[in-house]
Enzyme design. Structure first.
Site, PDB file in Angstrom:
ATOM      1  N   SER A 227      -2.046  -1.600 -11.219  1.00 18.97           N
ATOM      2  CA  SER A 227      -2.044  -1.081  -9.859  1.00 18.97           C
ATOM      3  C   SER A 227      -3.099  -1.826  -9.047  1.00 18.97           C
ATOM      4  O   SER A 227      -4.114  -2.263  -9.602  1.00 18.97           O
ATOM      5  CB  SER A 227      -2.363   0.413  -9.910  1.00 18.97           C
ATOM      6  OG  SER A 227      -2.534   0.930  -8.614  1.00 18.97           O
TER       7      SER A 227
ATOM      8  N   HIS B 226       0.857  -1.181   0.000  1.00 25.98           N
ATOM      9  CA  HIS B 226       0.000   0.000   0.000  1.00 25.98           C
ATOM     10  C   HIS B 226       0.897   1.236   0.000  1.00 25.98           C
ATOM     11  O   HIS B 226       2.074   1.165   0.357  1.00 25.98           O
ATOM     12  CB  HIS B 226      -0.918  -0.003   1.217  1.00 25.98           C
ATOM     13  CG  HIS B 226      -2.037  -0.985   1.101  1.00 25.98           C
ATOM     14  ND1 HIS B 226      -2.554  -1.657   2.178  1.00 25.98           N
ATOM     15  CD2 HIS B 226      -2.751  -1.404   0.030  1.00 25.98           C
ATOM     16  CE1 HIS B 226      -3.542  -2.432   1.786  1.00 25.98           C
ATOM     17  NE2 HIS B 226      -3.674  -2.308   0.477  1.00 25.98           N
TER      18      HIS B 226
ATOM     19  N   ASP C  37      -4.309  -6.592  -7.557  1.00 26.19           N
ATOM     20  CA  ASP C  37      -4.468  -7.594  -6.495  1.00 26.19           C
ATOM     21  C   ASP C  37      -5.237  -8.804  -7.020  1.00 26.19           C
ATOM     22  O   ASP C  37      -4.907  -9.952  -6.716  1.00 26.19           O
ATOM     23  CB  ASP C  37      -5.221  -7.005  -5.296  1.00 26.19           C
ATOM     24  CG  ASP C  37      -4.489  -5.859  -4.637  1.00 26.19           C
ATOM     25  OD1 ASP C  37      -3.255  -5.832  -4.682  1.00 26.19           O
ATOM     26  OD2 ASP C  37      -5.168  -4.978  -4.069  1.00 26.19           O
TER      27      ASP C  37
ATOM     28  N   HIS D  29     -10.120  -0.584  -2.321  1.00 24.26           N
ATOM     29  CA  HIS D  29     -10.192  -1.935  -2.892  1.00 24.26           C
ATOM     30  C   HIS D  29     -10.026  -3.005  -1.805  1.00 24.26           C
ATOM     31  O   HIS D  29      -9.523  -4.089  -2.062  1.00 24.26           O
ATOM     32  CB  HIS D  29      -9.142  -2.091  -4.007  1.00 24.26           C
ATOM     33  CG  HIS D  29      -7.734  -1.921  -3.532  1.00 24.26           C
ATOM     34  ND1 HIS D  29      -7.234  -0.734  -3.078  1.00 24.26           N
ATOM     35  CD2 HIS D  29      -6.724  -2.820  -3.452  1.00 24.26           C
ATOM     36  CE1 HIS D  29      -5.965  -0.904  -2.722  1.00 24.26           C
ATOM     37  NE2 HIS D  29      -5.645  -2.158  -2.936  1.00 24.26           N
TER      38      HIS D  29
ATOM     39  N   GLY E  11       1.445  -2.763 -10.157  1.00 22.96           N
ATOM     40  CA  GLY E  11       2.122  -1.808 -11.029  1.00 22.96           C
ATOM     41  C   GLY E  11       3.043  -0.804 -10.382  1.00 22.96           C
ATOM     42  O   GLY E  11       4.232  -0.747 -10.676  1.00 22.96           O
TER      43      GLY E  11
ATOM     44  N   ASP F  50     -10.838  -6.624  -2.521  1.00 22.69           N
ATOM     45  CA  ASP F  50      -9.822  -7.330  -3.316  1.00 22.69           C
ATOM     46  C   ASP F  50      -8.671  -7.785  -2.433  1.00 22.69           C
ATOM     47  O   ASP F  50      -8.132  -8.884  -2.605  1.00 22.69           O
ATOM     48  CB  ASP F  50      -9.281  -6.429  -4.435  1.00 22.69           C
ATOM     49  CG  ASP F  50     -10.353  -6.001  -5.410  1.00 22.69           C
ATOM     50  OD1 ASP F  50     -11.386  -6.694  -5.506  1.00 22.69           O
ATOM     51  OD2 ASP F  50     -10.149  -4.975  -6.081  1.00 22.69           O
TER      52      ASP F  50
ATOM     53  N   THR G 109       4.084  -0.484  -7.234  1.00 19.20           N
ATOM     54  CA  THR G 109       5.070  -1.105  -6.350  1.00 19.20           C
ATOM     55  C   THR G 109       6.213  -1.700  -7.156  1.00 19.20           C
ATOM     56  O   THR G 109       7.382  -1.458  -6.856  1.00 19.20           O
ATOM     57  CB  THR G 109       4.408  -2.187  -5.472  1.00 19.20           C
ATOM     58  OG1 THR G 109       3.378  -1.578  -4.692  1.00 19.20           O
ATOM     59  CG2 THR G 109       5.413  -2.863  -4.572  1.00 19.20           C
TER      60      THR G 109
ATOM     61  N   ASP H 117      -1.255  -1.529   4.788  1.00 20.73           N
ATOM     62  CA  ASP H 117      -1.395  -0.410   5.709  1.00 20.73           C
ATOM     63  C   ASP H 117      -2.677  -0.636   6.497  1.00 20.73           C
ATOM     64  O   ASP H 117      -3.772  -0.324   6.012  1.00 20.73           O
ATOM     65  CB  ASP H 117      -1.458   0.903   4.927  1.00 20.73           C
ATOM     66  CG  ASP H 117      -1.637   2.110   5.823  1.00 20.73           C
ATOM     67  OD1 ASP H 117      -1.695   1.942   7.065  1.00 20.73           O
ATOM     68  OD2 ASP H 117      -1.725   3.225   5.294  1.00 20.73           O
TER      69      ASP H 117
END
Length: 125
Positions: free
Chosen positions: A54, A8, A60, A87, A35, A90, A37, A80
């Protein structure tokens, strides 16, 4: 081994730091990431990472699909827990899938380091 890397927004710096510190171990495996990360980890390391979308845009879920197809062996997901995520369903689905298919899942730095050290130990056997 296929390893997914996810973080996150408020946890991306921490995951990048772990990726830099354990780059030698991670480089021996096939890496996947959501994406943003994945892009940020590649900017800070020499790791080659296949980036999905992303997380909020379906990344995810794409990793979850790999889990359900038996194509993911480990997930490092720095969540986090103090910030609401749009999301969240997900995220919960991905965690549930890791339990259903018994995929090791680290949701924090301490657990991620334990898993990465075990990968190193297995490689030395």
């Amino acid at each position: 081994m296929n390893i997914a890397l996810i973080a996150h927004d408020k946890k991306k710096k921490a995951l990048i730091k772990v990726a830099v510190e354990y780059e030698d171990i991670l480089s021996k495996h096939t890496l996947f990431a959501t994406g943003t990360t994945g892009s940020k980890i590649m900017e800070n390391t020499k790791l080659n990472i296949h980036c999905f979308k992303s997380g909020p845009l379906g990344g995810d879920q794409q990793i979850g699909a790999k889990v359900s197809e038996g194509e993911m062996d480990m997930i490092i997901f720095f969540r986090d827990p103090l910030t609401a995520q749009p999301h969240e369903p997900d995220v919960n689905a991905l965690i549930r899938l890791s339990d259903v298919y018994e995929i090791p899942l680290a949701t924090n730095k301490s657990t991620a380091i334990l898993l990465l050290k075990e990968l190193k130990n297995l490689a030395e056997i």
